[in-house]
Enzyme design. Structure first.
Site, mmCIF file in Angstrom:
data_model
loop_
_atom_site.group_PDB
_atom_site.id
_atom_site.type_symbol
_atom_site.label_atom_id
_atom_site.label_comp_id
_atom_site.label_asym_id
_atom_site.label_seq_id
_atom_site.Cartn_x
_atom_site.Cartn_y
_atom_site.Cartn_z
ATOM 1 N N LYS A 158 0.851 -1.199 0.000
ATOM 2 C CA LYS A 158 0.000 0.000 0.000
ATOM 3 C C LYS A 158 0.889 1.252 0.000
ATOM 4 O O LYS A 158 2.103 1.149 0.237
ATOM 5 C CB LYS A 158 -0.908 -0.028 1.233
ATOM 6 C CG LYS A 158 -0.164 -0.028 2.556
ATOM 7 C CD LYS A 158 -1.050 -0.436 3.716
ATOM 8 C CE LYS A 158 -0.261 -0.430 5.013
ATOM 9 N NZ LYS A 158 -0.968 -1.099 6.108
ATOM 10 N N TYR A 169 17.817 30.240 9.481
ATOM 11 C CA TYR A 169 16.605 30.933 9.938
ATOM 12 C C TYR A 169 16.465 30.870 11.450
ATOM 13 O O TYR A 169 16.720 29.829 12.062
ATOM 14 C CB TYR A 169 15.353 30.273 9.335
ATOM 15 C CG TYR A 169 15.106 30.592 7.884
ATOM 16 C CD1 TYR A 169 14.894 31.908 7.465
ATOM 17 C CD2 TYR A 169 15.042 29.573 6.942
ATOM 18 C CE1 TYR A 169 14.640 32.193 6.128
ATOM 19 C CE2 TYR A 169 14.787 29.842 5.609
ATOM 20 C CZ TYR A 169 14.588 31.157 5.204
ATOM 21 O OH TYR A 169 14.332 31.430 3.893
HETATM 22 C C1 LIG Z 1 -0.125 -2.120 6.715
HETATM 23 C C2 LIG Z 1 -0.631 -3.390 7.258
HETATM 24 C C3 LIG Z 1 0.237 -4.471 7.488
HETATM 25 C C4 LIG Z 1 1.746 -4.384 7.323
HETATM 26 O O1 LIG Z 1 2.357 -3.870 8.491
HETATM 27 P P1 LIG Z 1 3.977 -3.846 8.614
HETATM 28 O O2 LIG Z 1 4.205 -3.459 10.029
HETATM 29 O O3 LIG Z 1 4.475 -2.835 7.641
HETATM 30 O O4 LIG Z 1 4.440 -5.211 8.310
HETATM 31 C C5 LIG Z 1 -0.328 -5.666 7.896
HETATM 32 N N1 LIG Z 1 -1.658 -5.786 8.091
HETATM 33 C C6 LIG Z 1 -2.515 -4.775 7.899
HETATM 34 C C7 LIG Z 1 -3.970 -4.976 8.135
HETATM 35 C C8 LIG Z 1 -2.033 -3.539 7.491
HETATM 36 O O5 LIG Z 1 -2.887 -2.511 7.322
#
Ligand SMILES: *Cc1c(COP(=O)(O)O)cnc(C)c1O
Length: 373
Positions: free
Chosen positions: A36, A263
């Site tokens: 994702k 800054y």
């Molecule tokens: C994003 C996600 C993962 C992956 O998590 P990581 O800590 O990056 O391995 C697993 N399960 C669900 C439901 C997620 O949303």
């Protein structure tokens, strides 16, 4: 180096090797490689075929455009949506995107059941059980509602899942409690679930830190990108970072004591100093809050960021580097140089954020260049 003078490199080979390492660890459980958010900023389109070649059984996504990207590449791998979907998303999914949906409410289950019946097919779904994450899904004591979903026509229950809230933390008691609660529910529902149902609870931290073999599938994101989401999974050493970020020195100046840098005049030189400026700042995704906290590698030495990070310029103190530093020298923001390394985790610690946020900024703001062999 490109015209931004910042080079974000992603090594597909390392990504694939990380997945193979995880696959060896969890086998015979299956792997869902979570991609994702544009593969956590690393680039979905380029990396997805490598994930499949390395043995991914599923790719985890959130949105339909992500799924469409993969289908347009001709990839037929199973896709799993990692959040609750909406009716318009279901529609496209049923019309060809073929995403296995997460179901965490009677409403969504009945909707998909009706769609399945209308089309004369069984829609594959994963039951989402909340054992402590507190974001979505059925509460694990809603046994009657979950059993009802299992018996709806037009649905095929291909998986039952939960998600951990604290698998990164030093203390694993809560995670173990979540696992226990999840498998107790699974056992209660045994007669309602098909024998082949996939049970999946483990994210990266849990996969690396706990025995993954209670699962028949693990969902791993961070670990595939070689990022340890906490110091607590240092025990699994084969994982290597996939992304590095480099720039180069734009100018070196000798600065007398008592001068302020940047800054807000927030840093004052205490001694005769050498200050290098780099042509990147928060405009390129280098976090503004790394002011007086960041560190950069030049000539194999760790050099502190001094003064405010500007939109396109960052200043570092190179006084303690014995070697000459000149205009155009390489500066590593994340990655290795000489015997030193700065990881996304270290930067995230300094930035008081999580690695993904920084991965995303790096990957998002710049053209990423890929090494694919
Ligand atoms: C994003 C996600 C993962 C992956 O998590 P990581 O800590 O990056 O391995 C697993 N399960 C669900 C439901 C997620 O949303």
């Amino acid at each position: 180096m490109n015209q931004h003078h910042i080079e974000v490199k992603v090594c597909a080979k390392t990504f694939a090797e990380n997945i193979r390492q995880i696959r060896d660890r969890v086998s015979p459980a299956k792997i869902c490689v979570v991609m994702k958010a544009n593969a956590y900023g690393h680039g979905l389109k380029v990396l997805a075929p490598h994930a499949i070649k390395a043995g991914a059984d599923y790719i985890g996504i959130c949105t339909n455009p992500e799924a469409a990207t993969l289908r347009n590449l001709g990839l037929e791998i199973k896709l799993m949506r990692l959040r609750m979907g909406f009716p318009d998303e279901f529609e496209e999914s049923l019309n060809g995107l073929n995403i296995e949906e997460q179901v965490g409410s009677i409403e969504a289950a009945e909707y998909l059941s009706r769609e399945g019946c209308k089309r004369g097919k069984k829609v594959p779904v994963h039951l989402n059980i909340d054992t402590g994450m507190g974001r979505s899904g059925f509460f694990s004591n809603e046994v009657d509602a979950i059993a009802k979903v299992c018996n709806l026509p037009g649905l095929e229950i291909v998986g039952i899942m939960t998600h951990f809230a604290t698998a990164d933390s030093e203390e694993l008691d809560f995670t173990r409690k979540q696992i226990k609660e999840f498998y107790r529910l699974r056992d209660t529902l045994k007669n309602n679930l098909p024998p082949s149902v996939l049970t999946h609870t483990h994210n990266s931290a849990a996969t690396v830190r706990l025995t993954p073999h209670c699962n028949s599938l693990v969902r791993v994101g961070a670990a595939c990108y070689g990022v340890r989401t906490s110091r607590n999974f240092a025990n699994f050493s084969p994982l290597k970072p996939v992304m590095s970020v480099k720039t180069k020195v734009a100018q070196v100046r000798n600065v007398p004591p008592g001068r302020t840098i940047g800054y807000g005049k927030l840093f004052t030189t205490q001694r005769q100093s050498r200050i290098a400026s780099l042509p990147v700042g928060f405009g390129e995704g280098y976090p503004r809050s790394l002011f007086n906290k960041g560190v950069v590698l030049i000539r194999g030495h760790r050099c502190p960021v001094v003064g405010r990070v500007s939109l396109n310029i960052t200043t570092v103190d190179i006084t303690d580097i014995p070697e000459e530093v000149t205009w155009g020298d390489e500066a590593v923001l994340v990655g290795c140089q000489g015997n030193e390394e700065i990881t996304f985790e270290e930067l995230a610690d300094r930035f008081e954020s999580v690695h993904t946020e920084i991965n995303l900024m790096a990957g998002f703001m710049n053209q990423v260049s890929y090494r694919t062999s």
